[in-house]
Design a protein around this motif. Structure first.
Motif, short mmCIF file in Angstrom:
data_model
loop_
_atom_site.label_atom_id
_atom_site.label_comp_id
_atom_site.label_asym_id
_atom_site.label_seq_id
_atom_site.Cartn_x
_atom_site.Cartn_y
_atom_site.Cartn_z
N ARG A 194 0.90 -1.17 -0.04
CA ARG A 194 0.06 -0.10 0.04
C ARG A 194 0.93 1.15 -0.06
NH1 ARG A 194 -3.01 -1.66 4.24
NH2 ARG A 194 -2.26 -0.35 5.55
N CYS A 195 2.15 1.02 0.70
CA CYS A 195 2.90 2.21 0.68
C CYS A 195 3.93 2.49 -0.41
CB CYS A 195 3.62 2.39 2.17
SG CYS A 195 2.50 2.19 3.46
N ARG B 63 -0.90 11.72 1.27
CA ARG B 63 -0.10 10.82 1.07
C ARG B 63 0.34 9.68 2.41
NH1 ARG B 63 4.72 13.68 -1.11
NH2 ARG B 63 3.09 15.08 -1.73
N TRP C 113 -1.81 9.70 4.65
CA TRP C 113 -3.14 8.65 5.43
C TRP C 113 -3.00 7.64 4.60
CZ3 TRP C 113 -6.76 8.93 8.68
CH2 TRP C 113 -8.00 8.14 8.52
N LYS C 114 -2.78 7.57 3.28
CA LYS C 114 -2.76 6.22 2.63
C LYS C 114 -1.82 5.36 3.13
CE LYS C 114 -3.89 8.17 -1.79
NZ LYS C 114 -2.93 8.71 -2.78
N LYS C 115 -0.59 6.11 3.41
CA LYS C 115 0.34 4.92 3.88
C LYS C 115 0.11 4.41 5.48
CE LYS C 115 4.04 6.54 1.07
NZ LYS C 115 5.51 7.29 0.77
#
Lengths: 758, 758
Positions: A690-691, B454, B456-458
């Motif tokens: 995801r990262c 960025r 938040w996604k990671k």
């Protein structure tokens, strides 16, 4: 099937990387609840739910109807009376800690019990004054009052001033109590009672010990009957001690003697109570006995006039009218009130937990917070001070047979009787007696010093928490000290993971067991393979440490190797361009008139190029970096071809560490070291994906289930490449790499084996 | 030997518990260095060591003699001049952030470079003013000066007052600078430069973004030419905004127009610089050009008189005499100074690290601290303000070809020339131009808002750190905000481990692989065996959570089962005593006239007995708790006989959690559930032993190497007990357990199988 064959561990299965395993065993699709789902569920409403909440807000509605009058009432009455007497004495004594007249301590012992009866979930604790909490309120009272009294100036007369200060003290104590009650109520309503888990046992032990020292010091002035000016934190304890010792010659001997006698007797009898616990039907109520005797003697011999001792004095019969707490005081004392709220709840909850576990009934932390909060607001409004529970008093209530809070209610009735009817009897009681009685309760807390040694042997960090909490609470005062201790304690969690004991593993016993190779004599380390284990989460504060340890373990810095190889490649290319390198079926022959080895200045772009992957596509051969390269090109040789990272104990990575880890992996991969990560959860890999952790260089095929899987994979790959090499030997062209140089080494030929590209 | 057999994982070895493994493979004795050893090594002294330390204190002694004049000097000169011009402009602009006259910014750009030349280890950074740091100093200046000015009263005339305030501001800025220099020096000498690792990337990003907002807001008053009273933290930013907007109609249009023009031009040209970076030989020095134009226009059109704009004004040629910093200010600003020291160092060090990595030379964090500390003390003494390095200026120094700090020294010479000779030329320059130039540098920082998405996604926690840091720094101000953010950030490390995702494992693929059973469809869970995995360290804050999850996973509370069994045992004993239970070879026949099922009152001792291990030695039979027991005795049946705890990711336990874990294990063991712990390090077990974790119930034989070892052991044990049972069947006596009761169920016989004791 798994079967036990003798005492044998026999396994035969394919080697699994995480990917191949995932292909063979499909995962089931699970619906993970999102934050929204939780929120929905939490906010959904039904009549049933409403009823349940209403019932949980008034626990009395569940237990009172089930009250077994025949079986419980008698023991509740006995327990209530005993507890009530203790509560009266403790109320009087702890009021001194708050720096307000003793009679106000009775209010603090009366009001909270009433509300707790309706709202509390514990059946056995006796709510009311608690020395540490009284002390904390006292500290605030001292600070606010002293700052005010300096502002007030010395204009009014001393007597008038005294009564004004007293009034002010009562006001501050009540306001702080109300504010901490409000905080508790809020925490309870918001369901965040879990904050108390941040108070670890070591912290509570260190903190209460420090509080006991504070109590001890603050009671000195009553025992010696000295006038000590108010000091505020930090360092107040030292200032008070200084004041006491500078005027020690003014000690009132009668008070000193009385309090020493009381202290000795109380200690001895408590010791007896403790030792013959099983034989005595009830513990000897020594405090009650001593109070009665001391009051009698003081009255009979007229101590007050004869020796000038300080007595409890005017006990106004009945109650004070309720007051409106001061908002100004709220603003000044928000931090302290928060501390009082938390400590009060933590103590009450931990005592309640003990009894709930023993008698096997449920208690509810958040409801306890609500109960204590309402109690404190109520108490504060009637000029009492913040309460929680005293361990000793709850012990009396439980051991004398209290079954429910009916016992608590009856103890409140006893306090009520004292307040409205017989309080005047206590007027001749010396304050020093109360101080001595308060000190009598401290033995247990002071004995906790022994914890230091025990903790040191068990766990250095826990010992450090104890000591630092103690020091903070002594030096900074109880409120600020608590905050500092909690912060420090959380820091230790970081410390513990910050310097992990990384180790290099090797195979022990030639099976699938890998252990720290330093610990075992007979180990097997596959050639060119390094197995590195990090036993803690990796995050911003230890990624640097992790990298350093990894480089130490492999023995070289991959980035430096990469740069050297790229520099060497530039030289080889240059040689080729200049035509000094000739490709022949037998090898490269390099004839140059002098290889300048000047440290050329590289511009920015060139420097960045050095960090890029080695690109040899334009060269008609591959370079074996571990062979001797021609003159003037020296590259450190590395025998490592595979690196296995055991991440089975790496419970999380944060964004900083992910970036760091990625660059480390990249550096290794660029110098052709295969990296494998083993022992991770599936979620861990999902998160990395995801990262955007993976790209063309760092692939998600680096994950293997276990170290042994990875090792077998590496061995297999080696085997395969060797056998392939052998079978294709007829096609192979071996080149030699020969350079002629000028100077001393001119005409010397270096033979460098170079692998050809297939 | 380990060999790769095709793609097969084949292992055959004995089942190992940790103990049997330890017997077979002896550990080597290792001497672990004690704290004393480390101390000795650290404090040992030799002439070599002394020399090394001396050299490391003056890095110039190593690099200056190796200076390559021919190759480096020219590019250092070019770089020095460019950097110097930038430094002049930034010095003037950032002085506005500190709330002192612009000319003092030149001192801040001059002095630190001189000392850094001798003491610094980085060759490429340009030390001097840095906007965030200037802002932080400015906040302190505002706070201290405003508190003083209110004390000062409004007695003196406004003009006199202004110059006094200015003097005071300069004094405060200088004192704070000196104090933060002292702190840096101390940290460096004590070798604790590592504290900067606590500033994670997310934190720095959030913090600098907040700082950019602060800078933006503080420059508004110069751009609009408004008089904004000083506000102090917290919430100062909102108060300033309020002041600005309430008097927005007083805006000086000339200043507004100038600054907007400058801003637009600077932004556009910077964008061009960025986009055509590779094509331009040097970036267009737009700030310099704009300054020259703006100064010329302002002088030519006499802006000051015509439009009443604020100009730089009186630039006193030459230097100010050094001053003694104020100790009073020290006391007021110790916290802020600490923040300034840390942030200054963190920024300089991170920029220096980038270049040291790029050009492959070592830098030394502690020496950097010493260099910065001395620089700040020196600067502060000469009335400058705290410096670090501005990323943009260092970028200029490096990109224009600076090789060593000689370039830095030359940039200082440029600043010197401005100070002593041509400073007066800048007098007509508008302050709003400087403000606009300062804002021009903020684009990069403000762009960091994109980080939120960025992150938040990671990683949610990293995102939370960013947002909270930003909020803290905006609301509480930069100093206090930094402290709060660091505390919060450390708390997230605790959060991450506080609610571990515990899972129940099961065998996947019938070999030695165990995975979360919820994730796979085709799993095998040995009957009566539960495998529980906790993927994080266990300590005071999550031991309760761990216990709850474990109980959820097994589906019952062992303590409650134990108590019920002990109660049942009491009843059976009673029946036996009353002669209602007769032992016959066929069974127990129980004839009673009525089994009273009153909830008897238990006293304290009896309640404690319920928690003791079940003792059936006095009974001539053993009870099979999972069979149906006679009437009125109902015990929940449990099918669990073995519990395996996978602790491979539990990197540590603290004392609180150890106690908790021990009591959980005890409860399970007392109801005859075997507990196994697998996957721990050897050190982990050593530590438990040291903490007296083991006794007769919780033995150290519960440790196995892997889950599979433990499972095989359990299966073997079962096998063994079954076969033993079968072979000894002839000896077995099966008893029946028969009860006759009164009432409706009278004369009913319950057949209960009871295992006999062998």
């Amino acid at each position: 099937m798994i079967e036990a064959i003798g005492n044998q561990y026999v396994v035969a299965r394919p080697v699994y990387s995480t990917n191949t395993f995932g292909e063979e065993f499909k995962k089931t699709q699970r619906h993970h609840k999102t934050f929204l789902d939780h929120l929905k569920r939490c906010c959904s409403c039904s009549s049933q739910k409403a009823k349940k909440i209403a019932l949980s807000l008034f626990p009395i509605a569940s237990w009172l109807p089930a009250y077994k009058i025949k079986e419980w009432l008698l023991s509740d009455i006995v327990s209530g009376i005993s507890t009530g007497l203790v509560a009266v004495l403790q109320g009087l004594a702890f009021a001194l800690l708050v720096n307000i007249p003793p009679s106000y301590g009775l209010y603090a012992a009366f009001f909270p019990v009433i509300t707790y009866f309706f709202l509390g979930t514990s059946r056995h604790i006796s709510v009311g004054p608690f020395p540490v909490l009284s002390m904390m309120v006292g500290v605030v009272v001292t600070r606010v009052a002293s700052s005010d009294s300096t502002a007030l100036g010395q204009s009014s007369s001393s007597l008038e001033n005294d009564s004004m200060i007293e009034e002010k003290n009562i006001m501050v104590a009540a306001s702080v109590t109300v504010l901490s009650g409000i905080i508790q109520l809020l925490l309870g309503v918001l369901q965040i009672g879990f904050v108390v888990i941040y108070l670890s046992e070591s912290l509570i032990s260190g903190f209460t010990t420090a509080a006991a020292i504070h109590v001890l010091v603050s009671q000195l002035k009553f025992m010696l009957q000295l006038t000590v000016p108010a000091h505020s934190d930090p360092f107040s304890i030292f200032k008070v001690l200084e004041s006491v010792f500078t005027q020690i010659q003014k000690t009132n001997i009668a008070d000193l003697v009385t309090s020493v006698i009381i202290l000795v007797v109380v200690f001895v009898v408590k010791e007896i109570n403790q030792r013959y616990r099983s034989k005595l039907p009830v513990p000897i109520p020594i405090e009650l006995i001593m109070t009665v005797i001391a009051t009698g003697v003081s009255y009979g011999c007229n101590f007050e006039e004869r020796f000038g001792v300080a007595v409890v004095g005017n006990m106004s019969l009945g109650f004070q009218p309720p007051i409106t707490p001061s908002v100004e005081v709220f603003q000044d004392t928000i931090g302290d009130s928060f501390g009082i709220a938390i400590v009060g709840f933590a103590v009450a909850f931990s005592v309640a937990s003990v009894y709930s576990l023993k008698y096997d009934y449920p208690i509810d932390g958040n409801q306890e917070l609500i109960a204590l909060g309402v109690s404190n607001i109520f108490t504060g409004a009637f000029q009492g001070f913040a309460g929680s529970t005293a361990l000793s008093r709850s012990g009396v209530q439980e051991s004398t047979g209290g079954k429910t809070q009916v016992a608590g209610l009856l103890s409140a009735v006893i306090v009520l009787i004292v307040i409205v009817a017989i309080g005047f009897l206590l007027q001749p009681l010396q304050k020093s007696v109360l101080a001595a009685l308060a000190l009598g309760n401290l033995k247990g807390m002071l004995m906790q010093f022994a914890e230091i040694g025990r903790l040191w042997k068990k766990d250095k960090y826990d010992c450090l928490i104890w000591v630092m909490t103690f020091i903070f609470a002594i030096v900074l005062g109880l409120g600020l000290g608590l905050a500092a201790s909690v912060a420090f304690q959380l820091l230790t969690i970081v410390f513990r993971t910050q310097f992990p004991k990384c180790s290099t593993l090797a195979n022990v016993g030639r099976s699938n067991i890998y252990k720290d190779k330093k610990n075992y004599a007979d180990v097997y380390e596959p050639e060119g393979v390094k197995i590195f284990r990090c036993p803690s989460p990796i995050y911003f504060a230890n990624i640097g440490f992790f990298k350093q340890k990894l480089l130490d373990a492999v023995g070289f810095n991959p980035l430096r190797i990469l740069r050297k190889r790229n520099k060497a490649l530039k030289k080889i290319r240059k040689l080729q361009k200049q035509g000094l390198l000739q490709v022949t079926p037998k090898g490269f022959i390099c004839t140059s008139d002098g290889l300048q080895d000047s440290e050329e200045e590289l511009d920015n772009n060139q420097i960045e190029e050095l960090d890029q992957p080695i690109n040899t596509t334009d060269l008609p051969f591959e370079i074996d970096w571990n062979a001797d390269l021609p003159l003037n090109i020296s590259i450190p040789k590395i025998s490592l071809h595979s690196l296995i990272l055991d991440f089975s104990a790496v419970s999380f990575l944060d964004v900083s560490s992910m970036r760091g880890l990625r660059s480390i992996l990249q550096e290794f991969i660029r110098i052709k070291v295969d990296v494998y990560i083993v022992g991770t959860d599936d979620e861990f890999i999902d998160k990395l994906a995801r990262c955007e952790f993976f790209d063309e260089e760092v692939k998600d095929s680096i994950f293997f289930l276990t170290i042994h899987d990875a090792v077998l994979h590496i061995l297999m790959k080696k085997d395969y490449s060797t056998s392939k090499f052998n079978s294709s030997q007829e096609k192979e062209m071996k080149f030699d790499f020969t350079i002629n140089t000028n100077g001393g080494l001119r005409n010397r030929e270096c033979q460098v084996p170079i692998e050809t590209k297939f």
